[in-house]
Design an enzyme around this catalytic site. Structure first.
Site, short mmCIF file in Angstrom:
data_model
loop_
_atom_site.label_atom_id
_atom_site.label_comp_id
_atom_site.label_asym_id
_atom_site.label_seq_id
_atom_site.Cartn_x
_atom_site.Cartn_y
_atom_site.Cartn_z
N ASN A 96 0.82 -1.22 0.00
CA ASN A 96 0.00 0.00 0.00
C ASN A 96 0.85 1.26 0.00
O ASN A 96 0.84 2.07 0.93
CB ASN A 96 -0.96 0.00 1.20
N ASP A 306 -0.38 -5.66 12.44
CA ASP A 306 -1.03 -4.89 11.37
C ASP A 306 -0.60 -3.43 11.47
O ASP A 306 -1.40 -2.50 11.35
CB ASP A 306 -2.55 -5.01 11.44
#
Length: 417
Positions: A96, A306
């Site tokens: 990302n 995460d």
């Protein structure tokens, strides 16, 4: 690098010295001796710490660093330094970025930026071009360049035929396909778990159904294709049961859970603190109980921080418009160690290596030193002083944690606090 680690308790079931307190002599990055007491005849640097424990180096399967394109959030260099200080010797880095990591050249760029660092960086390539969910990216080329998996980070694959093709194509070279568990037409504009809490706060809800429909769909496609699937960061009780049933069918599926989804419920959003705005959203205590049970019985294969740094301009705004994400590397060990035994905590922090084709190195004479050094018993309140990331969007800020990291020994380097 030569170093003598003194009076360290080894936590490694694959080592002959598991649960023993020993000295560990490391010469030129290789473990040359493990014994109850080793004389420092060559005057090497000694490491002595309170209640020192040592395990195999930890691995995180979902980390975001921002670079290229979002260096204001985090750079690769500082991200890897943060991982080292947090006890991780290997991280799988998401795609990302801007541009999205979706080609051979992009994968090569990431790997080149991490050269000669103590922490190994394993790139995750985008599953589709630009992560737009329309056409498959150059999966085989990225695999050749060093990609360990393929994932459009937090972007669900809406087209089931595209998921089918991805699993079929990647199976030709044993590629690991990851699918974010969310059905976007069901989640809609939801920004938190759909529940009585979302109603009371006046925030749009993202129901558990959105996750569970996508998980069920992907498992049906997996059964048809006989591919290799990883479902990252599940968050609901029903998802655990769906994956349990799939594993009973012997499907090649694994899954992970974000550490914060094991601890915080949607009740924590009552203050509108955007650090608690994550995807998938925080759910209910019932979901947490099911997730913890899934971790304990092995249905959930691994945990992840995460880790997703977001700059202050995208967090200190109205809740509906704030970006999803929290940093988590720095708090990962202390949070996990607060709810599991030290043996289970270390197991969870090393479990993902095999699935992501990352080398596992038991603590044994003759092996390269790939070690995490820590104290499992210390307690403290997590504050900005414990944050090493450039962004400070930490969900765990102000919360009590158990256990702190001293550093790592990996790639013939020592990173010690």
């Amino acid at each position: 690098m030569n170093v003598l680690v003194k009076s360290a308790t080894i936590v490694d079931p694959k080592s002959d010295f598991h649960n023993q307190t020993v000295d560990i002599l490391i010469e030129k990055g290789t473990i040359s001796q493990i014994s109850k007491r080793i004389q420092n005849s060559k005057n090497y640097k000694e490491i002595r710490r309170d209640n020192l424990h040592v395990s195999q180096g930890w691995f995180d399967s979902s980390v975001s660093f921002g670079e290229p394109g979002y260096e204001e959030r985090e750079t690769i260099a500082n991200g890897l330094d943060t991982a080292a200080k947090s006890g991780f010797t290997a991280v799988a880095v998401n795609a990302n970025t801007n541009p999205v990591i979706d080609s051979y050249a992009n994968i090569s760029f990431l790997k080149s930026k991490a050269e000669k660092h103590a922490v190994n960086l394993y790139p995750i390539g985008a599953l589709t071009k630009h992560s737009d969910g329309i056409d498959l990216a150059e999966l085989f080329d990225m695999k050749t360049a060093g990609a360990v998996a393929f994932y459009d980070y937090q972007h669900p694959i809406a087209n089931p035929n595209l998921m089918k093709l991805a699993l079929q194509y990647a199976s030709n070279f044993k590629g690991l396909v990851c699918s974010f568990p969310q059905e976007s037409k069901i989640s809609g504009l939801g920004v938190m778990n759909e529940n009585v809490t979302s109603t009371s706060l006046g925030l749009k809800g993202n129901p558990a159904l959105a996750e569970e429909l996508q998980v069920a769909r992907d498992l049906f496609i997996l059964e048809y294709t006989e591919g290799k699937l990883h479902i990252p960061t599940i968050s609901t009780a029903k998802s655990v049961e769906l994956i349990r049933a799939a594993k009973q069918k012997k499907l090649d599926v694994s899954c992970s859970v974000a550490i914060h989804n094991l601890i915080f419920t949607d009740e924590h959003l009552k203050t509108f603190n955007t650090n608690f705005k994550v995807l998938p959203p925080l759910r209910t205590q019932k979901d947490i109980d099911a997730l913890i049970s899934g971790v304990k019985d092995g249905i959930i294969d691994m945990v992840t921080s995460d880790h997703n740094p977001i700059d202050i301009e995208d967090k200190k705004i109205e809740f509906d418009y704030a970006k999803y994400g929290t940093i988590g590397l720095e708090s990962a060990f202390g949070a996990l160690n607060s709810i599991f035994t030290i043996k289970k905590t270390v197991e969870l922090l090393t479990n993902g290596r095999e699935r992501y084709a990352v080398d596992t190195t038991p603590i044994a004479v003759g092996n390269s030193a790939n070690l995490t050094l820590f104290n499992p018993n210390s307690t403290y309140t997590f504050t900005k002083d414990h944050m090493f990331s450039r962004s400070k969007n930490a969900m765990f800020e102000g919360h009590n944690l158990k256990g702190n990291v001293y550093g790592i020994i990996a790639n013939n380097q020592l990173v010690i606090q």
